[in-house]
Scaffold this motif. Structure first.
Motif, PDB file in Angstrom:
ATOM      1  N   THR A 126      63.808  97.585  31.751  1.00 35.26           N
ATOM      2  CA  THR A 126      65.394  97.049  32.169  1.00 35.26           C
ATOM      3  C   THR A 126      66.487  97.604  31.286  1.00 35.26           C
ATOM      4  O   THR A 126      65.933  98.177  30.192  1.00 35.26           O
ATOM      5  CB  THR A 126      65.052  95.953  31.684  1.00 35.26           C
ATOM      6  N   PRO A 129      72.432  94.679  31.966  1.00 30.22           N
ATOM      7  CA  PRO A 129      74.053  94.519  33.267  1.00 30.22           C
ATOM      8  C   PRO A 129      75.219  94.763  33.139  1.00 30.22           C
ATOM      9  O   PRO A 129      75.629  94.469  34.366  1.00 30.22           O
ATOM     10  CB  PRO A 129      73.036  93.550  34.275  1.00 30.22           C
ATOM     11  N   LEU A 251      68.640  91.357  33.316  1.00 36.23           N
ATOM     12  CA  LEU A 251      68.479  91.871  34.303  1.00 36.23           C
ATOM     13  C   LEU A 251      67.972  90.871  35.633  1.00 36.23           C
ATOM     14  O   LEU A 251      68.552  91.046  36.593  1.00 36.23           O
ATOM     15  CB  LEU A 251      67.677  93.561  34.632  1.00 36.23           C
TER      16      LEU A 251
END
Length: 256
Positions: A126, A129, A251
């Protein structure tokens, strides 16, 4: 994400063979004519995956294209431009494996501008974000003027919430985000990074700086944060996320 998309996530411990399993899956006979986009958080991991693919291929042939910023290549164009062209090519060509880093995928003039991609995307690990950007207001003698300059394009709300484009300035902000100085005479070049964040339909932007302190001329910078939305991947019909302890990543928490 839209319910019309297929979503998977694979959460296992680090070193358990997630990437190797993905390589085997992509190179299996039933996937020979399918397109894949593999996105890694670093250049090193991207090139490691490329090496794994070449090793497993052996003497077999497959159209595998790593696009990274330090790649020794005759193509000196921005990697985002190269990536966008390959993504568009996938809509009429089969069997391509495109390897990218996260920043390239999320760059404003890369995949975000492609409406639909005929490829499955694999996020190998990941990514954070969140993205942050700062606009410098300067010393006390210039802060008010620079704040007014910033406010020509963006609306600052005392109640917080999303950073919005001033009414009637949408076309101008779009031009600034694209760097099209013909449309704005270069006046707003200093605001291009923030314009690109606000103009990206796959992100949600908010003011981080304290509004009251900004208005009282107490801050030297305006800080803006953007959160990457799952909408960034809506153009791909199938999305697979591989991560160690995925449920504990930022995330997962933000997208959940």
């Amino acid at each position: 994400m839209s319910n019309s998309h297929t979503k998977y996530y694979l959460s296992t411990s680090a070193g358990s063979g997630k990437t190797r399993a993905t390589v085997t899956m992509m190179l299996s006979p039933e996937n020979t004519q399918r397109n894949f986009v593999v996105v890694s958080p670093t250049i090193a991991l991207t090139m490691q995956t490329f090496g794994d693919i070449k090793q497993e291929l052996g003497t077999a042939e497959r159209d595998v294209r790593p696009i990274v910023s330090d790649q020794a290549s005759e193509d000196r164009r921005p990697v985002a431009t190269q990536a966008r062209e390959v993504l568009e090519e996938m809509n009429h060509t089969n069997g391509i494996i495109l390897l990218l880093c996260v920043p390239t995928l999320l760059t404003a003039d890369a995949p975000v501008t492609v409406r639909r991609v005929n490829a499955s995307i694999v996020l190998d690990e990941t990514f954070q974000p969140f993205q942050f950007n700062t606009f410098n207001l300067g010393d006390e003698n210039h802060r008010q003027t620079n704040l007014e300059y910033f406010s020509e394009l963006f609306s600052l709300s005392p109640n917080g919430g999303p950073l919005m484009v001033q009414d009637g300035k949408e076309t101008l902000v779009d031009a600034v985000a694209r760097g099209d100085e013909v449309d704005f005479g270069g006046r707003y070049s200093a605001l291009k990074p923030i314009a690109a964040m606000v103009n990206d339909p796959a992100t949600h932007c908010e003011l981080v700086s304290n509004y009251t302190k900004l208005m009282n001329n107490e801050l030297q910078t305006i800080q803006v944060a953007s959160t990457i939305s799952p909408k960034a991947f809506n153009k791909f019909p199938k999305v697979t996320i591989m991560s160690a302890l995925f449920e504990e990543t930022a995330l997962y928490i933000v997208w959940k």
